[in-house]
Scaffold this motif. Structure first.
Motif, mmCIF file in Angstrom:
data_model
loop_
_atom_site.group_PDB
_atom_site.id
_atom_site.type_symbol
_atom_site.label_atom_id
_atom_site.label_comp_id
_atom_site.label_asym_id
_atom_site.label_seq_id
_atom_site.Cartn_x
_atom_site.Cartn_y
_atom_site.Cartn_z
ATOM 1 N N LYS A 95 0.846 -1.196 0.000
ATOM 2 C CA LYS A 95 0.000 0.000 0.000
ATOM 3 C C LYS A 95 0.879 1.243 0.000
ATOM 4 C CE LYS A 95 -3.931 -2.109 0.216
ATOM 5 N NZ LYS A 95 -4.929 -2.003 -0.801
ATOM 6 N N VAL A 96 0.821 1.977 -1.081
ATOM 7 C CA VAL A 96 1.696 3.115 -1.341
ATOM 8 C C VAL A 96 0.927 4.410 -1.109
ATOM 9 C CG1 VAL A 96 3.003 4.239 -3.184
ATOM 10 C CG2 VAL A 96 2.977 1.761 -3.015
ATOM 11 N N THR A 97 1.616 5.446 -0.599
ATOM 12 C CA THR A 97 0.988 6.757 -0.446
ATOM 13 C C THR A 97 1.420 7.732 -1.540
ATOM 14 O OG1 THR A 97 2.706 7.432 1.107
ATOM 15 C CG2 THR A 97 0.665 6.554 2.041
ATOM 16 N N LYS A 144 3.372 4.039 3.727
ATOM 17 C CA LYS A 144 3.035 4.408 5.098
ATOM 18 C C LYS A 144 3.073 3.150 5.951
ATOM 19 C CE LYS A 144 1.358 7.918 7.534
ATOM 20 N NZ LYS A 144 2.125 9.097 7.766
ATOM 21 N N ALA A 145 3.865 3.182 7.036
ATOM 22 C CA ALA A 145 3.984 2.019 7.907
ATOM 23 C C ALA A 145 4.444 2.458 9.289
ATOM 24 C CB ALA A 145 4.973 1.016 7.328
ATOM 25 N N ASP A 146 3.869 1.839 10.323
ATOM 26 C CA ASP A 146 4.378 2.116 11.660
ATOM 27 C C ASP A 146 5.667 1.323 11.854
ATOM 28 O OD1 ASP A 146 3.570 -0.490 12.096
ATOM 29 O OD2 ASP A 146 1.931 0.021 13.450
ATOM 30 N N GLU A 147 6.278 1.444 13.006
ATOM 31 C CA GLU A 147 7.605 0.862 13.220
ATOM 32 C C GLU A 147 7.598 -0.668 13.100
ATOM 33 O OE1 GLU A 147 11.344 1.700 16.181
ATOM 34 O OE2 GLU A 147 9.565 2.945 16.277
ATOM 35 N N ARG A 200 14.816 3.361 3.322
ATOM 36 C CA ARG A 200 14.966 4.108 4.569
ATOM 37 C C ARG A 200 13.626 4.164 5.283
ATOM 38 N NH1 ARG A 200 17.520 6.624 0.867
ATOM 39 N NH2 ARG A 200 15.933 8.139 0.372
ATOM 40 N N TYR A 201 13.693 4.156 6.622
ATOM 41 C CA TYR A 201 12.475 4.317 7.411
ATOM 42 C C TYR A 201 12.545 5.649 8.141
ATOM 43 C CZ TYR A 201 8.850 3.735 10.890
ATOM 44 O OH TYR A 201 7.740 3.923 11.669
ATOM 45 N N ASP A 202 11.507 6.449 8.000
ATOM 46 C CA ASP A 202 11.417 7.747 8.665
ATOM 47 C C ASP A 202 10.454 7.599 9.842
ATOM 48 O OD1 ASP A 202 11.270 10.374 9.426
ATOM 49 O OD2 ASP A 202 10.605 11.136 7.480
ATOM 50 N N ARG A 203 11.000 7.598 11.064
ATOM 51 C CA ARG A 203 10.176 7.413 12.262
ATOM 52 C C ARG A 203 9.214 8.579 12.477
ATOM 53 N NH1 ARG A 203 14.969 4.967 14.559
ATOM 54 N NH2 ARG A 203 14.468 2.794 14.967
ATOM 55 N N LYS A 204 9.669 9.774 12.169
ATOM 56 C CA LYS A 204 8.846 10.967 12.394
ATOM 57 C C LYS A 204 7.565 10.917 11.557
ATOM 58 C CE LYS A 204 8.934 15.962 12.020
ATOM 59 N NZ LYS A 204 9.634 17.100 11.463
ATOM 60 N N ASP A 205 7.698 10.634 10.273
ATOM 61 C CA ASP A 205 6.538 10.581 9.375
ATOM 62 C C ASP A 205 5.917 9.190 9.277
ATOM 63 O OD1 ASP A 205 6.800 13.261 8.805
ATOM 64 O OD2 ASP A 205 8.061 12.908 7.053
#
Length: 163
Positions: A88-90, A110-113, A148-153
């Protein structure tokens, strides 16, 4: 001057059948145009096709959605195979040459940790990624892949570049 006397003409207009029509018809038209615009921007599965203005003739396929996640369309070809059909892409940007050969792509998921860790682990197994300082890098079927994973977003950025 009170608000009642200030807007008395409006209430008189609403009191008549013709007045309600005068107000209802433009309101319906504006509502229909707004719904169509939201459909075009958010729910339409086809990407926007933009020809680059740098004289190269390259084409950019792009789509962004602030409301919902979507699947990658058939138009992005190899990128869809690498990223996965069910992902699932944003948003995404795919750059193609004149002959529709993909040169590079940027995909945001979009993905949580917890989800991000599962997704990155599956890519590590599938493409043999190695972890660098802030990203996982590897080779994915003729493309250099960087994740890369962006924790903030709370999103995963997947960058693909043709070798």
């Amino acid at each position: 001057m009170s608000n009642v006397t200030k807007y008395k003409w409006f209430f008189r207009l609403l009191a008549t059948r013709e007045g309600r029509r005068i107000l209802l018809i433009p309101t319906v038209i504006l509502l229909a145009l707004s719904v169509f615009t939201i459909y075009q921007m958010e729910l339409n599965p086809k990407p926007e096709r933009v020809e680059m203005q740098d004289g190269s003739g390259d084409i950019k396929l792009t789509k962004r959605s602030a409301l919902i996640a979507f699947k990658l369309p058939q138009e992005v070809g190899e990128v869809r195979d690498i990223v996965g059909e069910d992902m699932k892409v944003t948003s995404y940007d795919v750059f193609c040459d004149k002959d529709n050969n993909i040169k590079s792509a940027m995909v945001n998921v979009k993905a949580d940790e917890k989800e991000a860790k599962e997704i990155i682990d599956s890519y590590q197994k599938k493409y043999g990624l190695t972890q660098a300082a802030s990203a996982w890098n590897g080779d994915a079927g003729g493309f250099d892949i960087s994740i890369r994973y962006d924790r903030k977003d709370q999103r995963i950025d997947i960058d693909l570049k043709k070798k």
